[in-house]
Enzyme design. Structure first.
Site, short mmCIF file in Angstrom:
data_model
loop_
_atom_site.label_atom_id
_atom_site.label_comp_id
_atom_site.label_asym_id
_atom_site.label_seq_id
_atom_site.Cartn_x
_atom_site.Cartn_y
_atom_site.Cartn_z
N ASP A 78 0.81 -1.21 0.00
CA ASP A 78 0.00 0.00 0.00
C ASP A 78 0.85 1.26 0.00
O ASP A 78 0.50 2.26 -0.62
CB ASP A 78 -0.94 0.01 1.21
N ASP A 120 -1.34 -5.58 4.31
CA ASP A 120 -2.70 -5.09 4.48
C ASP A 120 -3.82 -6.01 3.97
O ASP A 120 -4.61 -6.51 4.74
CB ASP A 120 -2.83 -3.73 3.81
N CYS A 191 5.08 -2.50 8.34
CA CYS A 191 5.45 -1.17 8.86
C CYS A 191 5.10 -1.02 10.34
O CYS A 191 4.06 -1.46 10.79
CB CYS A 191 4.81 -0.08 8.03
N GLU A 442 -6.76 4.51 -0.43
CA GLU A 442 -6.35 5.12 0.82
C GLU A 442 -5.89 6.55 0.57
O GLU A 442 -5.31 6.85 -0.47
CB GLU A 442 -5.21 4.33 1.46
N SER A 468 -5.27 5.09 5.31
CA SER A 468 -4.25 4.19 5.82
C SER A 468 -4.39 4.07 7.32
O SER A 468 -4.86 4.99 7.99
CB SER A 468 -2.87 4.75 5.47
#
Length: 553
Positions: A78, A120, A191, A442, A468
């Site tokens: 993403d 994600d 992340c 997003e 996000s």
């Protein structure tokens, strides 16, 4: 065994011959065959090391008497897909992932599935497949990235995104941003904050479809590889006992996961993925259930982007099991559901304790008295909108402002970075929903720009797209019905007054009904932004964000 369909009997001699062509022995074919769905690729930092995780999982399967058979699964990063046409394909990839695993497991009837995601859409897509197929399955993630360090402070990817806004506002030099860019993402893993990937990895554990530790053990830790081996062994136990995903992911288990969601302050994307996963299990989860659970669940972990801590800190404090133990002891978690350990949730949590009371606070000393997510409704969002209320500055919880209307993310981002947005504005980004985007992009670039320019305490952003997990501020997404479906967000005009009341759970367009009727009569559906290929087909089949953006049955 299910795999007997492709390996047992004289009629399956050709099938065995093909298996032997790949080097499988008679003994290996006689064992349970476990499909290992590995999302490893070289474009997602959370997935770059999944080959090593897969080898550990396969070692565990072999130790427990099974034969692992690996196959690949796609994945979108993403962060890299952000703020260009690629983001239109991110959410849509979830359905492709679920479908492709279904195809593989039906064409090749494995006895069980070891699912190796890390980012994600890959995590919910794999869980959706497991619940759809309902054969023994276990989620074994690759673990979170460590936070970066710069001048003795922890930073992460969101620091970089917000740095862009700071540069545009003249608050940071490009050289300073380059230092952040080089330090923020120090290595493999999802992340480092409580963004969507880590939210979903933690919730897979809370749901019971992953082993304790799945959510927070760092990607680079030896404990992550030991957990992967343990997961390989455990899938064999699930096959032996025929413990199926739908026996684990019951309505009560989903409510447990939603409670953990609120306590951790997870990404607003969980409001898309939890209903979509429940849908595959045949469970209806109304959107209002998020508010019901949020109102009684304190927010006890403040992780980036809303707080200063990261996943490595959560792990050090005891991880998701410690959070769940605290909630269970207070009667907010039900201990009865069966889990992938083969034990009940209560049995898993017995003896678990919190190791740091600042990272995982007590329920009588929370960061916020209500959970991290709120659902807002009103004449602007009749079916609801979603906000990460734990990441909203207190002075923005109730705010009236003037609408600044944009029909795409790019238009809005250019206006924000160009200095055209001012205190008191409510930025409206529409035609970015599941149908209109298509793909419900997003909006991290515009929200991070607002924060980086120091406007997050003065400017709100509303969209029928999504955000996000790294977004902070008064950012309200998933507004449903979306503009492309004729929703009221498509009727807003420049300068309209909009009232946001997060504590009151309302979102109001302050335009009288007569005027809205007049505007609706003049409204026309714009031409599709993409007119061919998968994204076009997706736009014709996808449902509302309020329904989890699943495809129509």
């Amino acid at each position: 065994m299910r795999s007997d369909l492709m390996k047992t009997g004289v009629e399956k001699s050709p099938h065995r011959s093909l298996m032997k062509a790949m080097g499988y022995t008679e003994e290996e074919l006689q064992r349970p065959l476990i499909g290992v769905a590995n999302a490893k690729n070289e474009i997602i930092p959370g997935h770059i090391h999944l080959d090593k995780i897969s080898e550990a999982v396969k070692a565990g399967i072999r130790m427990a008497g099974g034969t692992p058979i690996e196959f690949g699964v796609i994945g979108v990063c993403d962060g890299i897909a952000m703020h260009h046409v690629g983001m239109k394909y991110s959410l849509a990839s979830r359905e492709l992932i679920a479908d492709s695993i279904e195809v593989m497991a039906m064409a090749h009837p494995f006895d069980g599935l070891a699912l190796i995601p890390n980012c994600d859409k890959i995590i919910p897509g794999m869980i959706m497949a497991a619940l759809r197929l309902n054969i023994p399955a276990l989620v074994i993630s690759g673990g979170p990235m460590l936070a970066g360090r710069l001048q003795n402070r922890a930073i992460d990817l969101i620091t970089v995104f917000e740095g862009v806004g700071a540069v545009k506002a003249g608050k940071m030099t490009e050289a300073e941003l380059k230092e952040i860019e080089d330090a923020a993402c120090p290595g493999c893993g999802s992340c480092a904050g409580m963004f969507t990937a880590n939210s979903m990895n933690c919730l897979s554990e809370a749901l019971g479809l992953a082993l304790p530790g799945n959510g927070a053990i760092p990607a680079i830790s030896a404990a992550r590889y030991r957990l992967a081996k343990q997961g390989g062994r455990q899938i064999m136990e699930l096959v032996r006992r025929q413990i199926l995903p739908r026996q684990i992911a019951t309505l009560t288990a989903f409510q447990n996961a939603m409670t953990v969601d609120m306590a951790l302050g997870c990404s607003t994307n969980t409001v898309l993925h939890i209903p979509a996963m429940a849908h595959e299990a045949g469970i209806d989860l109304p959107l209002d259930l998020f508010n019901t659970i949020s109102e009684k669940t304190p927010h006890i972990c403040s992780l980036s982007p809303g707080g200063m801590y990261h996943l490595e800190d959560l792990h050090r404090a005891g991880g998701v099991p410690a959070v769940m133990a605290r909630l269970w002891q207070a009667g907010l978690i039900n201990g009865e559901p069966l889990t992938a350990t083969g034990k009940t949730m209560a049995e898993n949590l017995a003896g678990v304790r919190v190791l740091d009371d600042e990272i995982i606070r007590s329920l009588d000393h929370p960061y916020h008295t209500q959970g991290g997510i709120a659902i807002l409704k009103g004449n602007l969002a009749p079916e609801g909108g979603v906000v990460k209320q734990s990441a909203v500055d207190p002075q923005m919880l109730v705010r009236e402002g003037r609408a600044r209307v944009f029909d795409s993310e790019e238009e809005a981002a250019n206006a924000i970075l160009g200095g055209a947005i001012h205190p008191g504005d409510v930025v409206i980004i529409r035609y970015e929903g599941p149908k209109g985007g298509p793909g419900m992009r997003e909006m991290l670039t515009p929200t991070a720009a607002i924060a980086g320019m120091g406007l997050d305490k003065e400017v709100a952003l509303l969209t029928d797209g999504r955000f996000s997990g790294g977004t902070r501020g008064a950012a309200i997404g998933h507004i449903s019905p979306e503009a492309a479906a004729g929703g009221p967000i498509g009727l807003i005009q420049e300068g309209d007054a909009i009232l946001i009341d997060i504590p009151g759970k309302t979102l109001t367009l302050k335009v009288d009904e007569t005027e809205l009727v007049r505007r609706r009569a003049q409204w026309k559906l714009p031409e599709p932004k993409i007119k061919h290929g998968y994204a076009y087909r997706y736009s014709r089949q996808v449902t509302s964000g309020s329904q989890g953006a699943v495809l129509q049955d």
